[in-house]
Motif scaffolding. Structure first.
Motif, PDB file in Angstrom:
ATOM      1  N   ASP A 119       7.130 -17.509   4.069  1.00  0.00           N
ATOM      2  CA  ASP A 119       6.577 -18.548   4.936  1.00  0.00           C
ATOM      3  C   ASP A 119       5.125 -18.253   5.315  1.00  0.00           C
ATOM      4  N   ALA A 120       4.778 -16.984   5.458  1.00  0.00           N
ATOM      5  CA  ALA A 120       3.411 -16.521   5.740  1.00  0.00           C
ATOM      6  C   ALA A 120       2.834 -17.126   7.021  1.00  0.00           C
ATOM      7  N   SER A 121       3.685 -17.423   7.994  1.00  0.00           N
ATOM      8  CA  SER A 121       3.177 -17.905   9.286  1.00  0.00           C
ATOM      9  C   SER A 121       2.645 -16.747  10.126  1.00  0.00           C
ATOM     10  N   GLU A 122       3.072 -15.545   9.813  1.00  0.00           N
ATOM     11  CA  GLU A 122       2.594 -14.329  10.464  1.00  0.00           C
ATOM     12  C   GLU A 122       1.853 -13.507   9.406  1.00  0.00           C
ATOM     13  N   THR A 123       0.646 -13.038   9.717  1.00  0.00           N
ATOM     14  CA  THR A 123      -0.153 -12.344   8.701  1.00  0.00           C
ATOM     15  C   THR A 123      -0.768 -11.064   9.252  1.00  0.00           C
ATOM     16  N   LEU A 124      -1.175 -10.186   8.323  1.00  0.00           N
ATOM     17  CA  LEU A 124      -1.833  -8.933   8.666  1.00  0.00           C
ATOM     18  C   LEU A 124      -2.958  -8.692   7.663  1.00  0.00           C
ATOM     19  N   GLU A 125      -4.187  -8.524   8.173  1.00  0.00           N
ATOM     20  CA  GLU A 125      -5.337  -8.220   7.322  1.00  0.00           C
ATOM     21  C   GLU A 125      -5.594  -6.714   7.356  1.00  0.00           C
ATOM     22  N   VAL A 126      -5.724  -6.115   6.160  1.00  0.00           N
ATOM     23  CA  VAL A 126      -5.913  -4.675   6.051  1.00  0.00           C
ATOM     24  C   VAL A 126      -7.142  -4.410   5.180  1.00  0.00           C
ATOM     25  N   SER A 127      -8.092  -3.631   5.716  1.00  0.00           N
ATOM     26  CA  SER A 127      -9.298  -3.271   4.968  1.00  0.00           C
ATOM     27  C   SER A 127      -9.264  -1.836   4.458  1.00  0.00           C
ATOM     28  N   ASP A 128      -8.440  -1.000   5.076  1.00  0.00           N
ATOM     29  CA  ASP A 128      -8.373   0.406   4.698  1.00  0.00           C
ATOM     30  C   ASP A 128      -7.811   0.529   3.285  1.00  0.00           C
ATOM     31  N   GLU A 129      -8.594   1.120   2.373  1.00  0.00           N
ATOM     32  CA  GLU A 129      -8.210   1.169   0.967  1.00  0.00           C
ATOM     33  C   GLU A 129      -6.973   2.022   0.726  1.00  0.00           C
ATOM     34  N   ASP A 130      -6.838   3.134   1.470  1.00  0.00           N
ATOM     35  CA  ASP A 130      -5.647   3.975   1.301  1.00  0.00           C
ATOM     36  C   ASP A 130      -4.385   3.229   1.712  1.00  0.00           C
ATOM     37  N   MET A 131      -4.461   2.510   2.832  1.00  0.00           N
ATOM     38  CA  MET A 131      -3.291   1.769   3.295  1.00  0.00           C
ATOM     39  C   MET A 131      -2.948   0.648   2.322  1.00  0.00           C
ATOM     40  N   VAL A 132      -3.973  -0.066   1.836  1.00  0.00           N
ATOM     41  CA  VAL A 132      -3.739  -1.138   0.871  1.00  0.00           C
ATOM     42  C   VAL A 132      -3.104  -0.579  -0.407  1.00  0.00           C
ATOM     43  N   ALA A 133      -3.636   0.540  -0.891  1.00  0.00           N
ATOM     44  CA  ALA A 133      -3.095   1.151  -2.115  1.00  0.00           C
ATOM     45  C   ALA A 133      -1.641   1.565  -1.919  1.00  0.00           C
ATOM     46  N   ALA A 134      -1.317   2.125  -0.738  1.00  0.00           N
ATOM     47  CA  ALA A 134       0.057   2.567  -0.472  1.00  0.00           C
ATOM     48  C   ALA A 134       1.015   1.380  -0.416  1.00  0.00           C
ATOM     49  N   ILE A 135       0.612   0.326   0.301  1.00  0.00           N
ATOM     50  CA  ILE A 135       1.489  -0.847   0.410  1.00  0.00           C
ATOM     51  C   ILE A 135       1.702  -1.479  -0.958  1.00  0.00           C
ATOM     52  N   ASP A 136       0.598  -1.654  -1.708  1.00  0.00           N
ATOM     53  CA  ASP A 136       0.718  -2.305  -3.013  1.00  0.00           C
ATOM     54  C   ASP A 136       1.553  -1.471  -3.978  1.00  0.00           C
ATOM     55  N   LYS A 137       1.487  -0.144  -3.853  1.00  0.00           N
ATOM     56  CA  LYS A 137       2.280   0.713  -4.735  1.00  0.00           C
ATOM     57  C   LYS A 137       3.768   0.523  -4.468  1.00  0.00           C
ATOM     58  N   VAL A 138       4.137   0.434  -3.186  1.00  0.00           N
ATOM     59  CA  VAL A 138       5.543   0.228  -2.841  1.00  0.00           C
ATOM     60  C   VAL A 138       6.004  -1.164  -3.278  1.00  0.00           C
ATOM     61  N   LEU A 139       5.154  -2.173  -3.068  1.00  0.00           N
ATOM     62  CA  LEU A 139       5.525  -3.534  -3.466  1.00  0.00           C
ATOM     63  C   LEU A 139       5.717  -3.616  -4.980  1.00  0.00           C
ATOM     64  N   ALA A 140       4.853  -2.916  -5.735  1.00  0.00           N
ATOM     65  CA  ALA A 140       5.001  -2.917  -7.190  1.00  0.00           C
ATOM     66  C   ALA A 140       6.306  -2.249  -7.609  1.00  0.00           C
ATOM     67  N   ALA A 141       6.673  -1.167  -6.913  1.00  0.00           N
ATOM     68  CA  ALA A 141       7.929  -0.474  -7.232  1.00  0.00           C
ATOM     69  C   ALA A 141       9.130  -1.356  -6.934  1.00  0.00           C
ATOM     70  N   ILE A 142       9.069  -2.079  -5.810  1.00  0.00           N
ATOM     71  CA  ILE A 142      10.158  -2.992  -5.452  1.00  0.00           C
ATOM     72  C   ILE A 142      10.275  -4.095  -6.490  1.00  0.00           C
ATOM     73  N   GLU A 143       9.125  -4.617  -6.937  1.00  0.00           N
ATOM     74  CA  GLU A 143       9.121  -5.678  -7.944  1.00  0.00           C
ATOM     75  C   GLU A 143       9.742  -5.192  -9.251  1.00  0.00           C
ATOM     76  N   ARG A 144       9.427  -3.944  -9.634  1.00  0.00           N
ATOM     77  CA  ARG A 144       9.993  -3.408 -10.880  1.00  0.00           C
ATOM     78  C   ARG A 144      11.502  -3.242 -10.789  1.00  0.00           C
ATOM     79  N   ARG A 145      11.986  -2.916  -9.572  1.00  0.00           N
ATOM     80  CA  ARG A 145      13.436  -2.717  -9.409  1.00  0.00           C
ATOM     81  C   ARG A 145      14.195  -4.009  -9.213  1.00  0.00           C
ATOM     82  N   SER A 146      13.482  -5.109  -8.970  1.00  0.00           N
ATOM     83  CA  SER A 146      14.159  -6.386  -8.741  1.00  0.00           C
ATOM     84  C   SER A 146      14.912  -6.809  -9.999  1.00  0.00           C
ATOM     85  N   PRO A 147      16.123  -7.326  -9.839  1.00  0.00           N
ATOM     86  CA  PRO A 147      16.905  -7.735 -11.012  1.00  0.00           C
ATOM     87  C   PRO A 147      16.166  -8.786 -11.824  1.00  0.00           C
ATOM     88  N   ARG A 148      16.096  -8.604 -13.155  1.00  0.00           N
ATOM     89  CA  ARG A 148      15.471  -9.574 -14.047  1.00  0.00           C
ATOM     90  C   ARG A 148      16.448  -9.924 -15.173  1.00  0.00           C
TER      91      ARG A 148
END
Length: 347
Positions: free
Chosen positions: A72-101
């Motif tokens: 829904d994206a009615s609640e949002t969070l802006e992140v500029s810190d590159e380490d935090m962005v890299a960490a979040i995106d790494k976990v999201l990519a791992a979750i995406e890879r594990r998602s049933p296909r």
């Protein structure tokens, strides 16, 4: 603090949080945890928790990165810190890879299974598919569906009651009851949520989420009443799998989609949310309730009187109360109970 990535023992950064589309941006402290992002103010008071399994990035490849806790994206969070962005995106990519296909082998297995089922009876097919979809659904997908379903219920019921003190008291109550392991990949994220409206008394969602109507905590003087509703709802979850109940209500296509993709469409989630908030909850046998109250060291009588002020329908719980006359402070301290009772008015 453990994080979801081995290379980080602790990871924090600042970001800009917008609670609703109409709200102004607010600077928050972001703590990257084992299975969630915790957002707190400058006084280190917790504001909200986002499940990593449910987070979506809305502007892939751009900076600052913008994340939302649901589609829904009615609640949002802006992140500029590159380490935090890299960490979040790494976990999201791992979750995406594990998602049933639906790969070739999976399609072949599902196809052969469907042919075999169609050779049987049309009355057996829907239930078999629902049972298979429920059994094969991984815990992380259950948690994601629970978060998305809660978002749909929020559209119907309004904002959650989330005063900081009341939220801490809910956590204390959950720990006090020592509920059995939930169907959430991270037991620490199992939560009790208070709604301003939208549910009659209590409700279970996938991922170990228990919803309570504000009347459960506001209209009674004994914390054993709130504890009783949580205990009863947890027992219903054990006997009525929230995923199976949802699939039994929706069309067979929802079960087939869940079986092959691990997802439920937004339209189906909205339909189920609109249905479930109006339905009475299944009854739980007195003997089952009494065993759970006894093991949790919670008196059954306050809950029984709250269910039926005459006591006629709940006489068995009252007469066989395993902890009659117990000091209410053994369920929840006076301070915690006061904070919980004002969880909506202090928000």
């Amino acid at each position: 603090m453990r994080t979801a990535l081995k290379e980080y023992d602790r990871l924090e950064a600042t970001g800009l949080w917008r609670e609703t589309p109409e709200a102004q941006l607010r600077e928050v402290i972001i703590s990257f945890g084992n299975a969630s992002l915790s957002l707190s103010n400058q006084a280190e008071m917790a504001l909200t928790h986002w499940s990593l399994a449910a987070i979506r990035r809305t502007n892939k490849g751009k900076m600052p990165a913008i994340y939302a806790p649901d589609e829904d994206a009615s609640e949002t969070l802006e992140v500029s810190d590159e380490d935090m962005v890299a960490a979040i995106d790494k976990v999201l990519a791992a979750i995406e890879r594990r998602s049933p296909r639906p790969g070739r082998l999976r399609r072949a297995v599902v196809g052969c299974g469907l042919v075999a089922l169609l050779a049987g009876t049309v009355f057996w097919l829907p239930d078999a598919v629902r049972q298979q979809a429920t059994r094969l659904l991984p815990a992380i997908s259950r948690a994601q569906i629970g978060d998305e379903l809660l978002s749909e219920i929020r559209h119907l019921a309004g904002n959650l009651c989330e005063s900081p003190g009341g939220t801490r008291s809910l956590h204390t109550l959950r720990m006090r009851l020592d509920l059995p392991p939930p169907d959430h990949p991270d037991p620490a994220l199992r939560r009790i949520v208070v709604l301003r409206s939208g549910v009659q008394d209590s409700l279970s969602l996938p991922g170990g989420i228990i919803l309570l109507n504000r009347s459960v905590v506001e209209d009674h003087e004994d914390p054993a009443v709130s504890a009783g509703f949580v205990i009863a709802e947890d027992l219903r979850r054990s006997g009525h799998d929230p995923i199976r109940d949802m699939l039994s209500y929706l069309d067979l296509s929802a079960s087939l989609r869940l079986l092959t993709t691990g997802m439920i469409s937004k339209e189906d989630l909205r339909e189920w949310a609109e249905h479930i908030v109006t339905q009475p909850r299944p009854a739980v046998a007195d003997a089952t309730l009494l065993t759970a109250f006894s093991e949790s060291a919670v008196p059954a009588s306050p809950y029984a009187w709250a269910i039926d002020p005459t006591g006629e329908a709940t006489l068995g719980l009252i007469e066989a109360d395993p902890w009659p006359g117990q000091d209410t402070r053994l369920v929840l301290s006076d301070d915690d109970w006061v904070r919980l009772q004002t969880i909506c008015t202090d928000t």
